[in-house]
Scaffold this motif. Structure first.
Motif: not given
Length: 686
Positions: A256-284
């Motif tokens: 099945p679809e992995w329902p935690h993709q958004p949370g996984e991506l945001t955690r990864w962005a926070a972990s590598i971004g060194r304080g830079k802002p981040y977003s995750c585009a939700s495809t319509n």
């Protein structure tokens, strides 16, 4: 649009609408689109500018102009965006060129080992090491940025793309530039296939990383030379000012679809971004092949709830414009955008207040094929992700990509415990940093093959971590079907004494100071039923090996309970890891009550200010279906070191916390939680 003086706009709360335009959209009305974007609740618009096709009257002969263009659409759109108080981010797809560019310079483009170009619908994939990427792309940027005062730029599909839009693998690029560059870098010929059975493949991974980063840096430098105030939106690899990732389905992935993709991506962005802002585009849309089939609004709201719970900004990705075949998601997303606008001061500019981290290793992912358990890597990691989330333990990622940072010791010091789910590949430097974390008082929990390979997938003779209570693997079993027994005085399992084990167990030499818990049972009979009972005494193989190291402690589990939890979902495996974590870390927040929920904690002013607890409801997700979730009733939130009132941003009510219990938690009964809730807390008390 007001912003703090000297502060870039992307460091303020933002909400982006991305319109991926088609050639036929050349006749759109910029004023109407800008008004729609503003009324939708967005603060910025991502809009096509150039690359494969120019949406402005380009004078560059090898950049194809949209043949339906009758005006300076980019310029008119920029004026309209300004009139509506919107920022405009220019979208450039520099990954491909059209036939006119290919025929002029075929050596700029990808060719496989047989010399075939990577062509798709009349476009040609540009090679990262070719003249299109190294020269002509920068001429396109030079022309566009000198004409248009864009607030930001976004580069689509950068890097190596050996798979086309139809999902067909097209092979490694063997153009002259790649052959020469690889030979000069590693003194050998390019691999013929992307498999570790080819001895050159590990070097090819490094080649791609170095050349992609160099290309990204060059693009960044070009933008900043032309317009220093223009923000560069990146994908987390290379140079950028703010990060943009993408949430989408791919029907080719196993269901099945992995329902935690958004949370996984945001955690990864926070972990590598060194304080830079981040977003995750939700495809319509559903997937690339079905760009006119919309996701359900319930999926979008689950995605958005996870994103704000992870501190992300908001980005919504439309194919074309708002004129969609299926409009059902638009109104709920618009309502969310306006809610975010009213509450953005509580949802952005925060950092995580989690005291537990999950180790995210890109090296282990890239080199999984070189390891014994490579096929289990993704599900072992996701099992660890799920068990922490479903145990309602707020957690972050710690990424191997920042382990060389000068301030890494201070970053790790905020955590009480770090979980390494069979993190196979560790460099000596990573291992030293993690050992120092333990020595200073932290707790490591590692499973399986953690640290048995170096950062390039090379097999080690011993575990990389000196803090582990084991030194080397004497032998490994891969096909066990048995149990791990819980002793009478071991951990807190009042209703079960057995944990099932399927697959791997590593027999490891223990250090002298190591202690053991739980016991591996000999493999029992499992048929016929009359013969299914223990005949042998348990041996001395433990389920958990532990030791103190400096001021901290490590636990090694020579099996994969997190992988079993992903596959089977039995709570005993979750509770085993959760109890090891809980022994090292008192959670800052607790949530009681039934229902599939995630809980996170965000804090202002680097932990000194306002706190926000996010509760995300997953009850609308069933396998790959995302439907309206039932509201969850009876949830009770406990906050450590808190007093006074809390405010609910979705429900709108203000509630008073109870007095502290014996563990220092104050409690409040939450009203029903539909999609998500955000609870604003006062700053922590001393």
């Amino acid at each position: 649009m007001m912003q703090a003086e000297g502060t870039p706009w992307w460091e303020q709360p933002y909400r982006i609408v991305q319109t991926n335009l088609r050639l036929i959209d050349a006749g759109l009305d910029p004023l109407a689109l800008a008004r729609q974007v503003r009324e939708f609740g967005a603060t910025a618009l991502t809009f096509n500018v150039g690359g494969i096709f120019a949406f402005y009257p380009t004078e560059l002969p090898l950049q194809a102009r949209n043949p339906l263009l009758t005006r300076d659409l980019t310029g008119d759109m920029l004026k309209a965006a300004r009139a509506e108080g919107l920022r405009m981010i220019g979208r450039f797809d520099l990954s491909k060129g059209t036939r006119v560019a290919y025929e002029a310079h075929p050596e700029w483009f990808v060719h496989n080992e047989a010399g075939e170009p990577q062509e798709y619908n009349g476009t040609y994939q540009a090679c990262v090491n070719g003249g299109w990427a190294h020269d002509y792309a920068h001429r396109i940027l030079d022309e566009a940025l000198k004409r248009y005062d864009l607030d930001g730029v976004f580069f689509n599909m950068t890097g190596y793309q050996p798979v086309d839009y139809s999902g067909r693998y097209r092979g490694i690029c063997h153009c002259r530039n790649c052959q020469t560059g690889f030979q000069e870098m590693f003194g050998r010929a390019l691999p013929t296939r992307e498999e570790f059975s080819d001895p050159a493949f590990a070097d090819y991974l490094e080649f791609k990383k170095r050349t992609s980063r160099a290309a990204s840096q060059k693009l960044y430098d070009t933008v900043k030379r032309l317009r220093p105030e223009t923000g560069v939106m990146g994908n987390g690899h290379g140079s950028y000012d703010f990060m943009r990732l993408e949430i989408q389905r791919a029907v080719s992935r196993p269901a099945p679809e992995w329902p935690h993709q958004p949370g996984e991506l945001t955690r990864w962005a926070a972990s590598i971004g060194r304080g830079k802002p981040y977003s995750c585009a939700s495809t319509n849309f559903l997937d690339y092949q079905w760009r006119y089939a919309s996701e359900t609004p319930h999926n979008h709201l689950l995605r958005l709830g996870q994103q704000i719970a992870g501190g992300a900004q908001i980005d919504y990705y439309l194919f074309g414009t708002f004129d969609q075949e299926n409009t059902e998601p638009l109104e709920p997303v618009r309502q969310f955008m306006h809610w975010h606008a009213r509450n953005g001061q509580h949802l952005t500019g925060t950092v995580s207040g989690a005291k537990v981290a999950l180790y995210h290793s890109r090296a282990a992912d890239l080199h999984a094929g070189a390891t014994a358990t490579g096929k289990l890597r993704t599900n072992a990691f996701r099992g660890a992700y799920r068990l922490l989330l479903e145990a309602r333990i707020p957690f972050d990622f710690v990424s191997d990509q920042v382990m060389g940072d000068a301030d890494i010791a201070a970053k790790l010091a905020q955590y009480d415990a770090i979980l390494l789910p069979s993190t196979t590949c560790l460099s000596d430097a990573e291992a030293a940093v993690l050992d120092a974390f333990v020595a200073q008082g932290g707790t490591l929990i590692a499973t399986g093959e953690t640290g048995l390979y170096d950062e390039h997938g090379g097999k080690r003779d011993e575990f990389a971590l000196r803090s582990l209570p084991v030194t080397r693997v004497s032998h490994a079993a891969s096909t066990l079907e048995t149990y791990v027994r819980i002793g009478e005085d071991e951990l807190d399992f009042p209703h079960t004494r057995l944990l099932h084990l399927d697959g791997w167990y590593w027999h490891a030499d223990r250090r002298d100071a190591a202690g053991c818990m739980l016991t591996l049972l000999p493999q029992p009979k499992y048929g016929p039923p009359e013969l299914c009972f223990d005949e042998l005494e348990p041996d001395s193989n433990p389920g958990v090996v532990s030791q103190s190291f400096g001021a901290g402690r490590t636990h090694y589990l020579p099996w994969l309970p997190e992988w079993l939890y992903f596959r089977d979902g039995l709570p005993e495996h979750r509770e085993l890891v959760a109890q090891l974590v809980g022994a090292a870390s008192q959670p800052p927040v607790k949530l009681l009550g039934a229902g599939p929920v995630e809980i996170t904690l965000r804090v202002k002013d680097r932990g000194a200010g306002e706190r926000v607890v996010h509760v995300v409801n997953y009850a609308g997700q069933r396998q790959s279906a995302y439907e309206e979730p039932p509201a969850l009733h009876g949830l009770r939130l406990g906050i450590h070191r808190a007093a006074g009132e809390v405010r609910l941003l979705v429900d709108g009510s203000t509630l008073t916390l109870s007095g502290c219990d014996g563990e220092g938690y104050s409690w409040v009964d939450l009203p029903p939680v539909k999609y998500f809730e955000a609870v604003v807390l006062p700053a922590a008390t001393a």
